[in-house]
Design an enzyme around this catalytic site. Sequence first.
Site, PDB file in Angstrom:
ATOM      1  N   ASN A  63       5.063   8.142   1.937  1.00  0.00           N
ATOM      2  CA  ASN A  63       3.639   8.098   1.613  1.00  0.00           C
ATOM      3  C   ASN A  63       2.784   8.995   2.500  1.00  0.00           C
ATOM      4  O   ASN A  63       1.743   9.482   2.077  1.00  0.00           O
ATOM      5  CB  ASN A  63       3.130   6.660   1.757  1.00  0.00           C
ATOM      6  CG  ASN A  63       3.887   5.686   0.884  1.00  0.00           C
ATOM      7  OD1 ASN A  63       3.903   5.817  -0.322  1.00  0.00           O
ATOM      8  ND2 ASN A  63       4.539   4.710   1.509  1.00  0.00           N
ATOM      9  N   ASP A  89       0.855  -1.185   0.000  1.00  0.00           N
ATOM     10  CA  ASP A  89       0.000   0.000   0.000  1.00  0.00           C
ATOM     11  C   ASP A  89       0.891   1.235   0.000  1.00  0.00           C
ATOM     12  O   ASP A  89       1.484   1.582   1.018  1.00  0.00           O
ATOM     13  CB  ASP A  89      -0.909  -0.015   1.234  1.00  0.00           C
ATOM     14  CG  ASP A  89      -1.786   1.229   1.326  1.00  0.00           C
ATOM     15  OD1 ASP A  89      -1.818   2.016   0.362  1.00  0.00           O
ATOM     16  OD2 ASP A  89      -2.435   1.413   2.372  1.00  0.00           O
ATOM     17  N   HIS A  90       0.964   1.902  -1.150  1.00  0.00           N
ATOM     18  CA  HIS A  90       1.814   3.086  -1.298  1.00  0.00           C
ATOM     19  C   HIS A  90       1.057   4.197  -2.002  1.00  0.00           C
ATOM     20  O   HIS A  90       0.205   3.942  -2.853  1.00  0.00           O
ATOM     21  CB  HIS A  90       3.066   2.751  -2.127  1.00  0.00           C
ATOM     22  CG  HIS A  90       4.210   2.248  -1.313  1.00  0.00           C
ATOM     23  ND1 HIS A  90       5.426   2.879  -1.283  1.00  0.00           N
ATOM     24  CD2 HIS A  90       4.333   1.174  -0.504  1.00  0.00           C
ATOM     25  CE1 HIS A  90       6.255   2.221  -0.489  1.00  0.00           C
ATOM     26  NE2 HIS A  90       5.600   1.169  -0.006  1.00  0.00           N
ATOM     27  N   GLY A 141       4.353   2.993   8.919  1.00  0.00           N
ATOM     28  CA  GLY A 141       4.454   3.777   7.705  1.00  0.00           C
ATOM     29  C   GLY A 141       5.796   4.437   7.453  1.00  0.00           C
ATOM     30  O   GLY A 141       6.747   4.298   8.217  1.00  0.00           O
ATOM     31  N   GLU A 142       5.834   5.156   6.328  1.00  0.00           N
ATOM     32  CA  GLU A 142       7.023   5.894   5.919  1.00  0.00           C
ATOM     33  C   GLU A 142       6.615   7.308   5.519  1.00  0.00           C
ATOM     34  O   GLU A 142       5.525   7.515   4.986  1.00  0.00           O
ATOM     35  CB  GLU A 142       7.707   5.233   4.706  1.00  0.00           C
ATOM     36  CG  GLU A 142       8.036   3.769   4.856  1.00  0.00           C
ATOM     37  CD  GLU A 142       6.934   2.879   4.308  1.00  0.00           C
ATOM     38  OE1 GLU A 142       6.011   3.377   3.615  1.00  0.00           O
ATOM     39  OE2 GLU A 142       6.993   1.668   4.570  1.00  0.00           O
TER      40      GLU A 142
END
Length: 317
Positions: free
Chosen positions: A109, A37-38, A105-106
């Site tokens: 994104n 998911d991105h 997350g990151e």
Amino acid sequence: MTKYGYFLSCEEYGPAELVEQAVHAEAAGFDSLWISDHFHPWNDEQGESPFVWSVIGALSQACSLPVTTAVTCPTVRISPVVIAQAAATSAVMLEGRFTLGLGSGEALNEHILGDGWPTAEVRQEMLAEAIDLIRELWDGGFVNHRGRYYTADTARIYTLPDEPPPIFVSGFGPEATDLAARKGDGYITTSPDTDLLQRFRKGSGGKPAQAGTKVSWAETEQEGVEIAHRLWGTSGLPGELAQVLPSPRHFEQAAQLVTPEQTRDSVVCGSDPERHREALRPFVEAGFEEVYVANMGPHWRQMIDMYAESVLPVLRA
């Protein structure tokens, strides 16, 4: 017995091709699917990033394999209230064959709406609150929540599966692994790290664990290295860079520090079935219940066919 799944990389393929891969993987005997998911790909060479929930809807109509998000971040870019609804609908469409994989997350994104990117400690706190809120919404009643990070105002999810989907939580360090053990129904990672896996097992009371990796199928090892380095050289970046760099161009700049030889050493490249079997064996030997593998580059059909003929049967034997 270990189950083997195919990993759909939303960063590298468009929605139609992802569905085509899933159908081919099911026909080849893979047991299940991971899907990333991105909002952004890791670099412009990868060049894709379809909305994962739309793709999952298409997968539910195209094949019958179970699907796990690997992983969704329910904390900044999308509210956990909306993730709860999206996951519930996915579980209904997949007739219960859906697992919600969650992670912290990151920045790549999550920064896109202009929110500041929290520290790792705060991200873990946000994830823990999000998981509790998602589960409360899946109970089916009206939810009023005033938490430290999230608010829900008389929110109710009407379309629910018969049973709520399991939540697996990713962990790449001790603190995240402890959170997965406390809050998750299972564990997700990308390394056959036996210490972290045992930490999770001990903290969770023996809950299941999934792991995934990537390979680069090509006729020759050199072609595979070139593909892997061009598309996924970013995978070789150390430490927390993957969590804090904000855009594909920053990843491209940082990836200039990764050499082709480093890629050759870290990624299985080429068409030798034994090398591909050896890429998965550490995960099997570590004790993961499910192991997922993605292909880098255009030769995914050949990779899936080889796994069907020469990799999965040997590993299962």
